[in-house]
Scaffold this active site. Structure first.
Site, short mmCIF file in Angstrom:
data_model
loop_
_atom_site.label_atom_id
_atom_site.label_comp_id
_atom_site.label_asym_id
_atom_site.label_seq_id
_atom_site.Cartn_x
_atom_site.Cartn_y
_atom_site.Cartn_z
CG HIS A 152 -3.97 53.02 103.46
ND1 HIS A 152 -3.41 51.77 103.64
CD2 HIS A 152 -5.21 52.94 104.00
CE1 HIS A 152 -4.28 50.98 104.24
NE2 HIS A 152 -5.37 51.67 104.47
CD GLU B 46 0.18 50.86 102.41
OE1 GLU B 46 0.77 49.82 102.13
OE2 GLU B 46 -1.07 50.94 102.38
CB SER C 250 -8.71 49.81 103.04
OG SER C 250 -9.07 50.52 104.18
N1 LIG Z 1 -11.10 51.68 110.11
C1 LIG Z 1 -9.84 51.40 109.79
O1 LIG Z 1 -9.09 50.76 110.54
C2 LIG Z 1 -9.27 51.91 108.49
C3 LIG Z 1 -7.87 51.87 108.30
C4 LIG Z 1 -7.34 52.40 107.11
C5 LIG Z 1 -8.19 52.92 106.14
N2 LIG Z 1 -9.54 52.90 106.36
C6 LIG Z 1 -10.40 53.47 105.31
O2 LIG Z 1 -10.79 54.78 105.73
C7 LIG Z 1 -12.10 55.07 105.23
C8 LIG Z 1 -13.01 55.44 106.38
O3 LIG Z 1 -13.08 54.36 107.29
P1 LIG Z 1 -13.66 54.55 108.77
O4 LIG Z 1 -13.38 53.28 109.49
O5 LIG Z 1 -13.22 55.86 109.33
O6 LIG Z 1 -15.23 54.65 108.45
P2 LIG Z 1 -16.43 55.11 109.41
O7 LIG Z 1 -17.60 54.27 109.05
O8 LIG Z 1 -15.96 55.16 110.83
O9 LIG Z 1 -16.69 56.64 108.94
C9 LIG Z 1 -17.14 56.99 107.66
C10 LIG Z 1 -17.73 58.39 107.77
O10 LIG Z 1 -18.03 58.89 106.46
C11 LIG Z 1 -19.19 59.68 106.57
N3 LIG Z 1 -19.79 59.87 105.24
C12 LIG Z 1 -20.35 58.93 104.45
N4 LIG Z 1 -20.77 59.50 103.30
C13 LIG Z 1 -20.42 60.82 103.35
C14 LIG Z 1 -20.56 61.92 102.48
N5 LIG Z 1 -21.15 61.78 101.28
N6 LIG Z 1 -20.09 63.13 102.87
C15 LIG Z 1 -19.51 63.28 104.07
N7 LIG Z 1 -19.34 62.26 104.96
C16 LIG Z 1 -19.79 61.05 104.60
C17 LIG Z 1 -20.07 58.89 107.52
O11 LIG Z 1 -21.12 59.71 108.09
C18 LIG Z 1 -19.04 58.44 108.57
O12 LIG Z 1 -18.93 59.39 109.61
C19 LIG Z 1 -12.53 53.84 104.45
O13 LIG Z 1 -12.21 54.01 103.11
C20 LIG Z 1 -11.69 52.71 105.06
O14 LIG Z 1 -11.50 51.64 104.18
C21 LIG Z 1 -10.10 52.43 107.51
#
Ligand SMILES: NC(=O)c1ccc[n+]([C@@H]2O[C@H](COP(=O)([O-])OP(=O)(O)OC[C@H]3O[C@@H](n4cnc5c(N)ncnc54)[C@H](O)[C@@H]3O)[C@@H](O)[C@H]2O)c1
Length: 299
Positions: free
Chosen positions: A139, A151, A118
């Site tokens: 993104h 994005e 993000s």
């Molecule tokens: N949640 C949102 O609305 C949103 C929107 C846009 C972008 N993002 C970005 O997307 C990314 C993920 O966000 P999310 O909300 O899905 O997070 P989340 O916490 O729901 O999921 C993260 C996942 O990554 C896994 N993980 C962590 N370390 C790992 C590794 N070494 N190998 C494999 N898997 C691993 C975890 O087990 C977990 O399942 C972040 O960078 C966030 O900033 C999130």
């Protein structure tokens, strides 16, 4: 370059959604997560989401055909045959750098590595890769199967053909690539949106208005489909806090300085829908259980 095999690393909220939209667009997908429970949860959530689309006649194939395109794995080494890998792990520069480093060692040198960060710099993440010119910001927005904007962010070393292949890939998913030409903190859409979200939190913190009134107001006055706090719970309060901290730390622009209330909520573990409690409180089925103001008044 024709993409066939996509690898998605991180099976949380975003990774599951990205795997789903790739499988619907007929790519073969490998979804990787260290945590087997997350893989089970992702499989269930993808199946449920596809079921809802099927119910509205919005799929051109049976759910089972789409589900069969997705493999679930715990080992990153399976990404070896991917034409594109998209990381969607926690918003933590060290975790993401480690994944990108490992990915760039296992995948083909012509493959693209996308990051769904993000707010972390694409250039900084790309520096961990063997070929930084093949690294790009991709993104997606939450919920991925619903929101059409993606994005596509150019890092300092990202090559033109990496941009071109990625924008074509996003279009092939039925989404609209929004090209971001400079790797600035927060990219484009969060830079526009976050200041109003933080202002809404400040208004609630100062007692100017309730959470419900802010949400109703922005829906009824601005035609937004969701309120600021409803969407904040869906995104995750920790995700918003991390994004604001990252932008503030780089720009020192007070527009992005997170209010104390947001920090307190995250410290208390009230991260939104995923923890059952955020600006609103939720039942296991995702419905709200108490008015928003009583959830925050406990502080
Ligand atoms: N949640 C949102 O609305 C949103 C929107 C846009 C972008 N993002 C970005 O997307 C990314 C993920 O966000 P999310 O909300 O899905 O997070 P989340 O916490 O729901 O999921 C993260 C996942 O990554 C896994 N993980 C962590 N370390 C790992 C590794 N070494 N190998 C494999 N898997 C691993 C975890 O087990 C977990 O399942 C972040 O960078 C966030 O900033 C999130």
């Amino acid at each position: 370059m024709i993409l066939k095999q996509i690898c998605v690393v991180g099976a949380g909220t975003m990774g599951a959604g990205i795997a789903q939209v790739c499988a619907v667009a007929r790519y073969r997908v490998t979804l990787v997560d260290l945590d087997p429970k997350q893989l089970d949860r992702a499989k269930e959530s993808i199946n449920n989401s596809l079921g809802r689309f099927a119910h509205k006649n919005k799929l051109s194939e049976p759910v089972s055909t789409i589900m069969a395109r997705i493999e679930y794995c715990q080992e990153l080494a399976v990404c070896g045959n991917a034409d594109m890998a998209i990381e969607a792990v926690y918003e933590d520069i060290e975790v993401k750098t480690g994944i990108i480093q490992e990915l760039s060692q296992v995948i083909d040198s012509s493959a693209i590595i996308g990051t769904n960060t993000s707010a972390i710099s694409i250039t900084a993440l790309a520096a961990a890769a063997i070929k930084p010119e093949r690294v790009i910001g991709i993104h997606f927005f939450n919920p991925v199967p619903m929101l059409k904007a993606v994005e596509v962010v150019r890092g300092m070393e990202t090559r033109d053909d990496t941009m071109d292949v990625t924008t074509q890939f996003i279009t092939s998913l039925g989404k609209r690539p929004i090209v971001v030409n400079h790797d600035i903190p927060g990219f484009l859409l969060n830079r526009i949106n976050l200041p109003s979200n933080l202002e809404a939190i400040r208004m609630v913190e100062q007692g100017v208005a309730t959470i419900e009134d802010v949400d109703q107001g922005v829906k009824l006055a601005f035609g937004r489909p969701m309120g600021i706090f409803e969407l904040g719970d869906l995104v995750g309060l920790d995700v918003t806090l991390n994004a604001c901290d990252a932008i503030y730390n780089e720009t020192k622009d007070p527009k992005y300085l997170p209010p104390v209330l947001l920090r307190r909520m995250v410290k208390a573990g009230r991260l939104g829908k995923k923890t059952g409690n955020g600006w609103y409180a939720y039942n296991a089925d995702g419905s709200k259980v108490v008015p928003a103001s009583s959830a925050t008044k406990k502080d």
